[in-house]
Write an enzyme that holds these catalytic residues in place. Structure first.
Site, PDB file in Angstrom:
ATOM      1  CE  LYS A  33      -0.275   0.006   5.062  1.00  0.00           C
ATOM      2  NZ  LYS A  33      -0.998  -0.570   6.212  1.00  0.00           N
ATOM      3  NE  ARG A 131      -7.434   0.967  10.295  1.00  0.00           N
ATOM      4  CZ  ARG A 131      -6.149   1.016   9.932  1.00  0.00           C
ATOM      5  NH1 ARG A 131      -5.435   2.079  10.218  1.00  0.00           N
ATOM      6  NH2 ARG A 131      -5.590   0.009   9.311  1.00  0.00           N
ATOM      7  CE1 TYR A 259       9.432  32.671   1.082  1.00  0.00           C
ATOM      8  CE2 TYR A 259      10.025  30.347   1.178  1.00  0.00           C
ATOM      9  CZ  TYR A 259       9.581  31.440   0.461  1.00  0.00           C
ATOM     10  OH  TYR A 259       9.276  31.299  -0.853  1.00  0.00           O
ATOM     11  CG  MET A 331       6.458  24.210  -1.888  1.00  0.00           C
ATOM     12  SD  MET A 331       5.384  25.068  -3.041  1.00  0.00           S
ATOM     13  CE  MET A 331       4.658  26.333  -2.015  1.00  0.00           C
TER      14      MET A 331
HETATM   15  C1  LIG Z   1      -0.419  -1.747   6.826  1.00  0.00           C
HETATM   16  C2  LIG Z   1      -1.090  -2.991   7.207  1.00  0.00           C
HETATM   17  C3  LIG Z   1      -0.346  -4.156   7.453  1.00  0.00           C
HETATM   18  C4  LIG Z   1       1.164  -4.177   7.471  1.00  0.00           C
HETATM   19  O1  LIG Z   1       1.627  -3.672   8.676  1.00  0.00           O
HETATM   20  P1  LIG Z   1       3.212  -3.667   8.997  1.00  0.00           P
HETATM   21  O2  LIG Z   1       3.252  -3.368  10.441  1.00  0.00           O
HETATM   22  O3  LIG Z   1       3.808  -2.612   8.158  1.00  0.00           O
HETATM   23  O4  LIG Z   1       3.714  -5.019   8.671  1.00  0.00           O
HETATM   24  C5  LIG Z   1      -1.035  -5.317   7.717  1.00  0.00           C
HETATM   25  N1  LIG Z   1      -2.379  -5.338   7.752  1.00  0.00           N
HETATM   26  C6  LIG Z   1      -3.137  -4.237   7.540  1.00  0.00           C
HETATM   27  C7  LIG Z   1      -4.625  -4.338   7.587  1.00  0.00           C
HETATM   28  C8  LIG Z   1      -2.512  -3.021   7.271  1.00  0.00           C
HETATM   29  O5  LIG Z   1      -3.256  -1.937   7.062  1.00  0.00           O
END
Ligand SMILES: *Cc1c(COP(=O)(O)O)cnc(C)c1O
Length: 379
Positions: A33, A131, A259, A331
């Site tokens: 992700k 969540r 700045y 920036m």
């Molecule tokens: C990001 C995520 C993981 C991975 O977590 P790590 O601690 O980076 O290994 C696993 N499961 C879900 C649902 C996540 O959102």
């Protein structure tokens, strides 16, 4: 003038370390992700596919579509629970959705019937992350509905741990126990091939949570989830952000840097300008907690040694020297104090840049066997 070097061999090495730690019958899902935690989603996924990952996961449907469109073949789980109007895209692209309510299940079943295509999904169960996920008390009615859809296959069940990276594992244990209980109940009615709850921290500290698949992100990218986890495997860091000094300025007392004139020059100094700033995610560093008293002493000593009026948290490394950032981070430009080091314009610096918030527009240079294998530049 600024770029990030990604060592694909380090990614493969980290994967193989995890593969060796986790028993053979346990599958590995690689979490890619957020552009593979900033490393480059497509390229990292290709490397992990070659390394032998069993599955991938991303957060959004769009991320999944990007991987499919770039030829990733292993199944891709989408963590964000599917919305009913996403069913069509998910089925078309062959993504594996997360389902956590009956309404989405209905939509998935509808479209799979319309398209004459079998659908599969993973059921997310809420066990204490607060969540996403179906609540334990809603599961039995969900299962009843699922029985009406023979073309919809529940391939997996999973949950997510909220505190696995902490020293005290009692909350994680509670989550795991609840998950195991739910799993047992569901299995009375239906066989589910995959069950998973372990993230990187649990892979290191909670082998009892492996079940038949683990979900790893952080470890793949060469980092331990916290200072409390057991460092049971060796990891290599695939990440290094770099830049070149584009300008060197001699400044005299009374002048200022950047700045707002936040930094006032008190004695003759030299300032180097590096083309990276907050738009690139520079200056957003995580707070690392000291693991041992020794670390605390060390970091405190570091702070005192830099108490010369410089910004403490931000620095760059040039020719092995740690040079403090001076003045407000702009920036796309930042200044470092290079006084007395005889550093010229054009010199390369290493930039500490937080991966997940690093700008996607910074070119990624992928290395294999020490050679450039691919360069990614976004338009
Ligand atoms: C990001 C995520 C993981 C991975 O977590 P790590 O601690 O980076 O290994 C696993 N499961 C879900 C649902 C996540 O959102």
């Amino acid at each position: 003038m600024r770029w990030i070097e990604i060592d694909l061999d380090a990614i493969t090495y980290n994967f193989s370390q995890i593969r060796q730690l986790v028993p053979e019958q346990v599958k590995i899902l690689s979490v890619v992700k957020a552009d593979a935690y900033g490393h480059g989603g497509v390229e990292i996924s290709k490397a992990l596919e070659e390394a032998g990952t069993d599955m991938f996961a991303v957060t959004t449907v769009e991320e999944g579509v990007e991987l499919v469109n770039h030829g990733i073949r292993q199944p891709i789980l989408v963590f964000a629970p599917m919305l009913p109007d996403q069913a069509e895209t998910i089925l078309e692209k062959g993504l594996v959705p997360t389902i956590d309510n009956v309404e989405s299940l209905d939509a998935l079943a509808d479209f799979s019937k319309k398209m004459g295509k079998e659908a599969r999904f993973h059921l997310k169960v809420e066990t204490g992350m607060g969540r996403t996920g179906i609540l334990p008390e809603e599961i039995s009615s969900f299962m009843e509905r699922l029985m009406e859809y023979p073309q919809v296959f529940m391939e997996g069940i999973y949950s997510h741990l909220a505190t696995a990276m902490m020293k005290d594992k009692s909350y994680s244990q509670k989550q795991l126990n609840l998950f195991l209980h739910i799993l047992k109940e569901i299995k009375k009615e239906k066989n589910v091939p995959l069950a998973h709850i372990a993230n990187s921290a649990a892979v290191l500290d909670m082998p009892e949570a492996y079940l038949n698949m683990v979900r790893v992100g952080t470890l793949l990218y060469g980092q331990y989830p916290s200072s409390h986890v057991a460092r049971r495997i060796d990891l290599k860091d695939p990440w290094q952000a770099k830049g070149r000094i584009i300008s060197v300025k001699k400044l005299t007392p009374g002048q200022s840097v950047g700045y707002g004139r936040d930094y006032m020059v008190r004695k003759p100094m030299e300032v180097g300008v590096v083309p990276i700033g907050y738009a690139d995610g520079f200056g957003v560093l995580p707070h690392t907690r000291p693991a041992k008293v020794y670390d605390l002493v060390k970091s405190t000593a570091k702070i005192f040694s830099h108490l010369a009026g410089a910004v403490l948290a931000n620095y760059m490394i040039c020719e092995e020297k740690r040079l403090p950032v001076v003045g407000r981070i702009g920036m796309q430009m930042s200044m470092i104090d290079i006084t007395g080091h005889k550093i010229k314009a054009g010199t390369e610096v290493k930039i500490p840049l937080r991966r997940t918030t690093s700008g996607a527009r910074i070119p990624r240079i992928f290395l294999k066997n020490g050679k450039i294998s691919h360069i990614r530049t976004l338009p």
